[in-house]
Design a protein around this motif. Structure first.
Motif, PDB file in Angstrom:
ATOM      1  N   TYR A  58     -12.687  -4.651  -1.850  1.00 22.28           N
ATOM      2  CA  TYR A  58     -11.697  -3.593  -2.457  1.00 22.28           C
ATOM      3  C   TYR A  58     -10.377  -3.392  -1.580  1.00 22.28           C
ATOM      4  N   ALA A  59      -9.493  -2.955  -2.053  1.00 22.55           N
ATOM      5  CA  ALA A  59      -8.222  -2.787  -1.405  1.00 22.55           C
ATOM      6  C   ALA A  59      -7.641  -1.372  -1.954  1.00 22.55           C
ATOM      7  N   GLY A  60      -6.756  -0.697  -1.115  1.00 20.57           N
ATOM      8  CA  GLY A  60      -6.242   0.695  -1.335  1.00 20.57           C
ATOM      9  C   GLY A  60      -4.697   0.589  -0.921  1.00 20.57           C
ATOM     10  N   LEU A  61      -4.171   1.307  -1.633  1.00 17.20           N
ATOM     11  CA  LEU A  61      -2.652   1.730  -1.148  1.00 17.20           C
ATOM     12  C   LEU A  61      -2.426   3.195  -1.548  1.00 17.20           C
TER      13      LEU A  61
ATOM     14  N   SER B 267       1.028   9.315  -3.867  1.00 22.71           N
ATOM     15  CA  SER B 267       0.005   8.486  -4.971  1.00 22.71           C
ATOM     16  C   SER B 267      -0.677   7.353  -4.321  1.00 22.71           C
ATOM     17  N   ARG B 268      -1.723   7.419  -5.010  1.00 24.96           N
ATOM     18  CA  ARG B 268      -2.886   6.304  -4.646  1.00 24.96           C
ATOM     19  C   ARG B 268      -3.212   5.299  -5.465  1.00 24.96           C
ATOM     20  N   LEU B 269      -3.270   3.828  -4.994  1.00 20.25           N
ATOM     21  CA  LEU B 269      -3.811   2.964  -6.067  1.00 20.25           C
ATOM     22  C   LEU B 269      -4.955   2.046  -5.342  1.00 20.25           C
TER      23      LEU B 269
ATOM     24  N   GLY C 118       0.359   3.893   3.372  1.00 17.83           N
ATOM     25  CA  GLY C 118      -1.058   3.468   4.209  1.00 17.83           C
ATOM     26  C   GLY C 118      -1.565   2.364   3.180  1.00 17.83           C
ATOM     27  N   TYR C 119      -2.292   1.576   3.749  1.00 18.61           N
ATOM     28  CA  TYR C 119      -3.252   0.527   2.978  1.00 18.61           C
ATOM     29  C   TYR C 119      -4.558   0.414   3.444  1.00 18.61           C
ATOM     30  N   GLU C 120      -5.341  -0.243   2.860  1.00 19.36           N
ATOM     31  CA  GLU C 120      -6.897  -0.436   3.202  1.00 19.36           C
ATOM     32  C   GLU C 120      -7.314  -1.638   2.598  1.00 19.36           C
TER      33      GLU C 120
ATOM     34  N   SER D  63     -14.785   7.616   1.500  1.00 20.78           N
ATOM     35  CA  SER D  63     -14.635   6.907   0.289  1.00 20.78           C
ATOM     36  C   SER D  63     -13.707   5.747   0.700  1.00 20.78           C
ATOM     37  N   MET D  64     -13.773   4.834  -0.409  1.00  9.90           N
ATOM     38  CA  MET D  64     -13.178   3.643  -0.182  1.00  9.90           C
ATOM     39  C   MET D  64     -12.030   3.309  -1.422  1.00  9.90           C
ATOM     40  N   ALA D  65     -10.909   2.287  -0.939  1.00 13.66           N
ATOM     41  CA  ALA D  65     -10.184   2.170  -1.967  1.00 13.66           C
ATOM     42  C   ALA D  65      -9.363   3.317  -2.604  1.00 13.66           C
ATOM     43  N   GLN D  66      -9.023   4.373  -1.820  1.00 10.88           N
ATOM     44  CA  GLN D  66      -8.318   5.386  -2.294  1.00 10.88           C
ATOM     45  C   GLN D  66      -8.950   6.367  -3.299  1.00 10.88           C
ATOM     46  N   GLY D  67     -10.310   6.314  -3.233  1.00  8.16           N
ATOM     47  CA  GLY D  67     -11.160   6.957  -3.844  1.00  8.16           C
ATOM     48  C   GLY D  67     -11.846   6.519  -4.898  1.00  8.16           C
TER      49      GLY D  67
END
Length: 241
Positions: free
Chosen positions: A125-128, A133-135, A103-105, A42-46
């Motif tokens: 998309y982007a994730g942190l 906690s996930r954003l 972490g980041y994506e 899954s991408m962007a922290q779900g």
């Protein structure tokens, strides 16, 4: 036609290789290769989760030790009557530079329908993630509209051990949707709140969804929620074995 044939052959071969498991994993040099009939990423922290829309589906995921990954997931191969070939191709980079605390994506996913190319579109998309906690954030440029979404997952909150997840989305249509009363809707928003907690082997979930549209305006709604107006849902689930 050749692309569809090759993808169909690949998925059928994958299904044969994965008779006892949904995912087959192999190391190929510096890469980790996964073949599966269920999504492996899954991408962007779900926030972005591949789904299945047909009886035949599957894909592959290739990850390098440096953090780069590429893959393709087909929700539908188009073999059954009335179904179309759908392909989701993604390229991204994910890092966890500070152990598990941060972490980041970043990435891009392309949604394509070879038999209906006018519906093809992309999503950035982007994730942190930070200390549990996930954003996640995503921006889509689908035909006729632009959608931007934020997902915040605070994990299990103390002292009650309750999971908290919030989502907010903004939707902008290229052409305003005309309502029966003469009004028009071009931009609208929706949001959701989800609470979850395990208790004595039972998983309890409470969800609330809503949007800024109401009444006759809901005829123009096409957002992320199942309904335009307020919806409160409670679920309790316990596995039998």
């Amino acid at each position: 036609m050749l692309k569809k044939t090759l993808l169909t052959l690949f998925l059928l071969l994958s299904a044969g290789c994965i008779a006892t498991s949904d995912v087959l994993e192999r190391e190929v040099g510096d890469f980790d290769l996964k073949l599966g009939t269920t999504p492996t990423r899954s991408m962007a922290q779900g926030l972005i989760q591949p789904s299945s829309a047909g009886a035949f589906h599957g894909g592959l995921d290739l990850t390098h030790g440096s953090g780069w990954y590429i893959g393709q997931w087909s929700p539908s191969v188009g073999l059954s009557n009335g179904s179309q070939l759908k392909m989701n191709t993604y390229l991204g980079f994910a890092q966890q530079p500070f152990d598990s605390s941060l972490g980041y994506e970043l990435g891009l996913i392309s949604y394509s329908l070879p038999q209906a190319s006018d519906l093809n579109h992309q999503q950035y998309y982007a994730g942190l993630n930070f200390a549990g906690s996930r954003l996640g954030a995503a921006l889509s440029n689908a035909p006729g509209r632009r959608d931007s979404t934020l997902l915040l997952d605070l994990g299990s909150l103390t002292p009650f051990g309750t999971g908290l997840q919030l989502a907010y989305a903004n939707h902008a249509l290229d052409e305003p949707q005309r309502l029966a009363d003469g009004r028009r809707v071009r931009v609208f928003h929706d949001w959701s709140l989800n609470l979850s907690r395990p208790w004595f082997g039972i998983q309890f979930d409470l969800s609330y969804t809503d949007s800024n549209l109401s009444g006759t305006q809901c005829a123009a709604y096409s957002g992320l929620n199942a309904r335009c107006d307020t919806l409160l849902m409670f679920e309790a689930e316990r596995p039998l074995y």
